[in-house]
Design an enzyme around this catalytic site. Sequence first.
Site, short mmCIF file in Angstrom:
data_model
loop_
_atom_site.label_atom_id
_atom_site.label_comp_id
_atom_site.label_asym_id
_atom_site.label_seq_id
_atom_site.Cartn_x
_atom_site.Cartn_y
_atom_site.Cartn_z
N MET A 169 27.27 -7.83 -65.02
CA MET A 169 26.29 -8.91 -65.10
C MET A 169 25.91 -9.18 -66.55
O MET A 169 25.81 -10.35 -66.99
CB MET A 169 25.05 -8.55 -64.29
CG MET A 169 24.01 -9.65 -64.22
SD MET A 169 24.53 -11.03 -63.16
CE MET A 169 24.28 -10.29 -61.54
N LYS A 170 25.67 -8.11 -67.31
CA LYS A 170 25.30 -8.28 -68.72
C LYS A 170 26.39 -9.01 -69.48
O LYS A 170 26.11 -9.91 -70.31
CB LYS A 170 25.04 -6.91 -69.34
CG LYS A 170 24.86 -6.90 -70.88
CD LYS A 170 23.63 -7.64 -71.33
CE LYS A 170 23.52 -7.74 -72.84
NZ LYS A 170 23.14 -6.49 -73.49
N LEU A 171 27.65 -8.69 -69.24
CA LEU A 171 28.74 -9.33 -69.97
C LEU A 171 28.85 -10.80 -69.60
O LEU A 171 29.10 -11.65 -70.47
CB LEU A 171 30.05 -8.59 -69.71
CG LEU A 171 30.09 -7.14 -70.21
CD1 LEU A 171 31.46 -6.53 -69.94
CD2 LEU A 171 29.74 -7.04 -71.69
#
Length: 291
Positions: A169-171
């Site tokens: 999700m962060k990427l």
Amino acid sequence: MPTGFAGLGLMGEPMAANLCRAGLDLTVYNRSPRPYDALRALGAVVADTPAALFEACDTVILMLANDQATDLILDRGGASFAARVGGHLIVNMGTHSLAYSQALEADIRGAGGSFVEAPVSGSRLPAQSGALVAMLAGDPDAVARARPLFVPMCREMVETGAVPSAMAMKLAVNLYLVATVAALGEAAALAGSLGLDLGLFEQVITSGPLRSDIAAAKLAKMVRDDFGPQAAIRDVCKNAALVAEAAATARAPVPLLTESRRLFETVLAAGHGEQDMAAVVTAFHEAGKPT
């Protein structure tokens, strides 16, 4: 027992400060002593070594620059790794590849520890104001134990499932961030080339439907040539490389990331890696100079 915090950089120092202000019994460790005085004034205890940090704390938050720094703190692959993580809750808030995070969880759980993957969306200013967004992944019991720690640092917590879903999700979020700031720099450079008043350009962007916290913060820096770091170019380039790696593994097309990454790396190659990511606007200034 106190909570530990390792990694007091641009993001980590204000995050640790918010934990102190919330009344946590916090022990901190950083390779450089620079941030210690301010945190001591807030009540933090300083550990002289990573070993001392883990001995003093049963929960340790990591906010470190890269894989190597994380492995070093944990002594991963070394003789003291099991002692450091066994019986401990390790909360990793740094940004890494999906494969690294998944392997790290396996090693920590194999040594008898618990692991929560918890990267955040935000830069230094949201870190200072406790307005980060945390993405949490891991064993549900471990995530439940960790959740109270995020309250002083984050305005929202989003549980994504098993590791490495929070990192994924962060990427994906980082792709949007990198491409957005690159596009903002290109638009600001065009406005300047057309002879427009950049203050008025800023007013139009930040007053209309295109307004966002990122647009307001980064455009203000571009207009004023203020590139003091909130999110440094070198970190953007590292994160963009991780996004590209994940996309290649998933066979997902990322043409906007590819071009945006090239622009940030141009600024990095020019020696401006410590400047804020808003300095990507200088890539367009340089490109427009006569040869």
